[in-house]
Design a protein around this motif. Structure first.
Motif, PDB file in Angstrom:
ATOM      1  N   VAL A 177      -0.189   1.132   0.973  1.00  0.00           N
ATOM      2  CA  VAL A 177      -0.082   2.408   1.678  1.00  0.00           C
ATOM      3  C   VAL A 177      -0.357   2.123   3.146  1.00  0.00           C
ATOM      4  O   VAL A 177      -1.328   1.418   3.468  1.00  0.00           O
ATOM      5  CB  VAL A 177      -1.099   3.446   1.142  1.00  0.00           C
ATOM      6  CG1 VAL A 177      -1.035   4.735   1.940  1.00  0.00           C
ATOM      7  CG2 VAL A 177      -0.870   3.712  -0.337  1.00  0.00           C
ATOM      8  N   ARG A 178       0.472   2.655   4.007  1.00  0.00           N
ATOM      9  CA  ARG A 178       0.219   2.478   5.442  1.00  0.00           C
ATOM     10  C   ARG A 178      -1.108   3.143   5.792  1.00  0.00           C
ATOM     11  O   ARG A 178      -1.420   4.233   5.304  1.00  0.00           O
ATOM     12  CB  ARG A 178       1.367   3.058   6.244  1.00  0.00           C
ATOM     13  CG  ARG A 178       2.624   2.223   6.108  1.00  0.00           C
ATOM     14  CD  ARG A 178       3.782   2.728   6.949  1.00  0.00           C
ATOM     15  NE  ARG A 178       4.919   1.850   6.795  1.00  0.00           N
ATOM     16  CZ  ARG A 178       5.812   1.960   5.810  1.00  0.00           C
ATOM     17  NH1 ARG A 178       5.709   2.912   4.918  1.00  0.00           N
ATOM     18  NH2 ARG A 178       6.815   1.102   5.721  1.00  0.00           N
ATOM     19  N   ASP A 218      -2.264   4.887   8.150  1.00  0.00           N
ATOM     20  CA  ASP A 218      -2.279   6.243   8.709  1.00  0.00           C
ATOM     21  C   ASP A 218      -1.794   7.302   7.712  1.00  0.00           C
ATOM     22  O   ASP A 218      -1.813   8.499   8.021  1.00  0.00           O
ATOM     23  CB  ASP A 218      -1.448   6.307   9.991  1.00  0.00           C
ATOM     24  CG  ASP A 218       0.018   5.961   9.768  1.00  0.00           C
ATOM     25  OD1 ASP A 218       0.345   5.317   8.749  1.00  0.00           O
ATOM     26  OD2 ASP A 218       0.839   6.330  10.632  1.00  0.00           O
ATOM     27  N   ASN A 219      -1.411   6.917   6.504  1.00  0.00           N
ATOM     28  CA  ASN A 219      -0.911   7.866   5.514  1.00  0.00           C
ATOM     29  C   ASN A 219      -2.083   8.393   4.680  1.00  0.00           C
ATOM     30  O   ASN A 219      -2.281   8.021   3.522  1.00  0.00           O
ATOM     31  CB  ASN A 219       0.155   7.206   4.635  1.00  0.00           C
ATOM     32  CG  ASN A 219       0.914   8.216   3.814  1.00  0.00           C
ATOM     33  OD1 ASN A 219       0.461   9.339   3.608  1.00  0.00           O
ATOM     34  ND2 ASN A 219       2.073   7.810   3.337  1.00  0.00           N
ATOM     35  N   ALA A 264      -1.297  10.111   1.223  1.00  0.00           N
ATOM     36  CA  ALA A 264      -1.011   9.182   0.126  1.00  0.00           C
ATOM     37  C   ALA A 264      -2.284   8.497  -0.347  1.00  0.00           C
ATOM     38  O   ALA A 264      -2.487   8.314  -1.549  1.00  0.00           O
ATOM     39  CB  ALA A 264       0.014   8.144   0.560  1.00  0.00           C
ATOM     40  N   ARG A 265      -3.143   8.149   0.582  1.00  0.00           N
ATOM     41  CA  ARG A 265      -4.399   7.506   0.193  1.00  0.00           C
ATOM     42  C   ARG A 265      -5.228   8.444  -0.684  1.00  0.00           C
ATOM     43  O   ARG A 265      -5.800   8.021  -1.691  1.00  0.00           O
ATOM     44  CB  ARG A 265      -5.163   7.069   1.437  1.00  0.00           C
ATOM     45  CG  ARG A 265      -4.455   5.914   2.136  1.00  0.00           C
ATOM     46  CD  ARG A 265      -4.977   5.614   3.507  1.00  0.00           C
ATOM     47  NE  ARG A 265      -6.394   5.289   3.481  1.00  0.00           N
ATOM     48  CZ  ARG A 265      -7.109   5.071   4.570  1.00  0.00           C
ATOM     49  NH1 ARG A 265      -6.554   5.135   5.759  1.00  0.00           N
ATOM     50  NH2 ARG A 265      -8.382   4.778   4.472  1.00  0.00           N
TER      51      ARG A 265
END
Length: 141
Positions: free
Chosen positions: A109-110, A112-113, A116-117
């Motif tokens: 997961v990027r 900054d997401n 989603a985290r």
């Protein structure tokens, strides 16, 4: 649940790509059509879509290399968030991976997401500190 999960079929291509764009998953250096074609050559049964009637409302690509499973391209229609589409897709991918003998599944997961985290945290995924690195072998563009 007003959707069902099934393996990806070629006629889903344009709908899946549009979904990935809407969900913000595409990147200029990855050609989504190439990613689909590559997946269809390796464990295509682990490329799943959620459909409501004939409309694609979610997707996930999974893979198992004999050591770990991986999830990619998890997306749900932004207008249908909160309906359990993502959760159902992850659950089905996990079931299929486990049936193959996969002991652990991972994903990226990027940083900054944040949404989603939080989503993966709620599903029991645990963050760990690693240095992720990669090398492109075939340029898409």
């Amino acid at each position: 649940m007003s959707f069902r999960i099934r393996p990806f079929q070629r006629p889903d291509t344009e709908s899946v790509i549009a979904l990935w764009h809407a969900a913000g998953l595409t990147r200029p250096w990855n050609d989504p059509r190439q990613d689909i074609e590559r997946k269809l050559r390796v464990q295509p049964e682990l490329f799943l879509v959620a459909v409501d009637d004939a409309e694609v409302v979610g997707s996930v690509m999974a893979g198992y290399d004999g050591h770990r499973g991986w999830l990619y391209y998890l997306a749900s229609d932004p207008a249908r968030r909160g309906e359990g589409i993502g959760r159902a897709l992850v659950g089905e991918a996990e079931r299929r991976l486990e049936a193959m003998g996969c002991p652990k599944v991972q994903l990226m997961v990027r940083p900054d997401n944040v949404a989603a985290r939080g989503f993966y945290d709620a599903l029991g995924y645990e963050p760990f500190d690693i240095w992720a690195t990669g090398k492109r072998l075939i340029a898409d563009a």
